[in-house]
Every structure is written in C-alpha cells, then in structure tokens.
Design an enzyme around this catalytic site. Structure first.
Site, PDB file in Angstrom:
ATOM      1  NE  ARG A 138      -2.865  -0.529   3.445  1.00  8.95           N
ATOM      2  CZ  ARG A 138      -3.759  -0.166   4.358  1.00  8.95           C
ATOM      3  NH1 ARG A 138      -5.015   0.034   4.005  1.00  8.95           N
ATOM      4  NH2 ARG A 138      -3.404   0.006   5.604  1.00  8.95           N
ATOM      5  CG  ASP A 139       3.526   4.431   1.576  1.00  7.57           C
ATOM      6  OD1 ASP A 139       3.286   5.155   0.579  1.00  7.57           O
ATOM      7  OD2 ASP A 139       4.110   4.860   2.586  1.00  7.57           O
ATOM      8  CG  LEU A 140       6.590  -0.606  -3.885  1.00 13.74           C
ATOM      9  CD1 LEU A 140       7.287  -1.383  -2.758  1.00 13.74           C
ATOM     10  CD2 LEU A 140       6.248  -1.549  -5.030  1.00 13.74           C
ATOM     11  CG  ASN A 150       8.288   2.925   1.661  1.00 15.40           C
ATOM     12  OD1 ASN A 150       7.206   2.382   1.751  1.00 15.40           O
ATOM     13  ND2 ASN A 150       8.629   3.966   2.419  1.00 15.40           N
ATOM     14  CB  THR A 210       3.493   8.271  -0.799  1.00 13.26           C
ATOM     15  OG1 THR A 210       3.788   7.717   0.492  1.00 13.26           O
ATOM     16  CG2 THR A 210       4.258   9.576  -0.982  1.00 13.26           C
TER      17      THR A 210
END
Length: 214
Positions: free
Chosen positions: A44-46, A52, A88
C-alpha cells in the site's frame, strides 16, 4: 534488523537509469510483491524513498529489498479487497484516489474497495521514473487517462529509448482498471524482466541464512 549502508533507492534516481538496471530492480520488487500477494498482504505504500525500497548493492548488480510495512495490511479471510485509504501522492493507484473524490467511484465500480493491484500500479510508477526521471501523470492527465480520453504516455519512454518490451511492460502494470493489470506472479514471466532471474545464487544464499543447519 539488517543494516543498509547504501540507503534507499531514491538518491539513485536523480537521473534516468539504464534500462537493464531498471529490469533488475523491477524483477526483484516483483519477487517480493509476488510473495506478499500470494499470502494475502498488500504493501500500500511502495515508493523509492523513506526506506520503502532499500539498496543492498548497486550497479552493475543491483540488489534491492522492500521495507517499511507500516501500513501494509492482510485481507481478512474470505475477502480479497481493502478499503482503508493509504499511500503517498505520486505513487497511489487511481482507485485509491477515488476515495479522496478525485475520481468518481463509478469510474472503477469498486464501491470504495481495492485489491493488491494497487502495488502493481506503484511499481509501474517507480519503474517509469527510474527510466525517465519523470512522473508519467499529473492529476489532470491521470484523470483523462483513466477515463480513456488520453493514451498512456509512451512517447516519454521512447524519448529515453526504452525498448518496445519495456513500454509494453509498463502499460500492463499501469492499466487504468485494476483487473487489467498484470498480477505480480504473471509479471515475473513477462519477457522484459524474465531474463533477470537475478542471481538466484544471491537469493538462495539469503534464504539459507535463515534455514536451520545452514
């Protein structure tokens, strides 16, 4: 935890990377996503920054690892969709942006839900930026793309002499509709990354570190 003295991927994207470098990186990220998705998890936030995507070694033999699972989530048993907003700006899949009212839910017919395909979109964003140094869409152009009013910006890739296979790979990762995107496991077999069966030697060595008796 492991120590990564080379930091995260973002500093290495200050200028476009050679295509073969991005092939290596994309393949390894897909290996990680395939494992996660097969076990019901979505990242969900790659993204390349803020720890990350961490760099174990850089070119000519890239070795990257997915990190920061702070907002990762596992689907509840019997369900395949997720609902909580996360991600993001610049790497968020359009179906999640629909939750912020940028798109109408009817554009996706998702009823506020999304799947592991959001990670595939993020991987497409990262790969596009690694190849060109530019982001593929601004909000206005993304809205047109999702609604079929404008094509995928393939000419930006062609400006940097990205191969036809590379262009097709990114288009398949960033299809507007989640169901049209390649699943991580299938993407690993795409001709553009298949040849990157990245030093299975390194991967085997890493696994053996955690197997009793090795």
């Amino acid at each position: 935890m492991e120590y990564f003295p080379l930091g995260d991927l973002q500093p290495y994207l200050s200028s476009p990377l050679p295509e073969k470098d991005v092939q290596q990186i994309a393949y390894q990220l897909l290996e990680g996503l395939s494992f996660m998705h097969d076990n019901g998890f979505v990242h969900r936030d790659l993204k390349p920054n803020l720890q990350n995507i961490l760099v174990q070694s850089k070119k000519p033999d890239w070795w990257v690892k997915i990190g920061d699972f702070g907002i990762s989530k596992r689907a509840e048993e019997g369900l395949t969709a997720f609902r909580t907003f996360g991600g993001t700006p610049g790497f968020i899949a359009p179906e999640i942006l629909a939750q912020h009212g940028i798109f109408d839910d009817s554009d996706f017919k998702t009823k506020g839900e999304y799947t592991v395909a959001v990670d595939i979109w993020s991987l497409g964003e990262i790969s596009f930026r690694a190849l060109t140094g530019e982001q593929p869409f601004l909000i206005g152009s993304l809205i047109k793309y999702v609604r079929g009013a404008s094509p995928f910006p393939i000419e930006m890739l062609q400006t940097y002499n990205v191969s036809e296979e590379g262009c097709n790979f990114l288009i398949s990762l960033m299809a507007p509709m989640p169901g049209d995107r390649l699943a991580a496991t299938n993407a690993l077999s795409h001709i553009w990354v298949k040849s990157q069966n990245l030093s299975s030697t390194m991967v085997s060595a890493e696994i053996q570190r955690y197997v009793p008796g090795h």
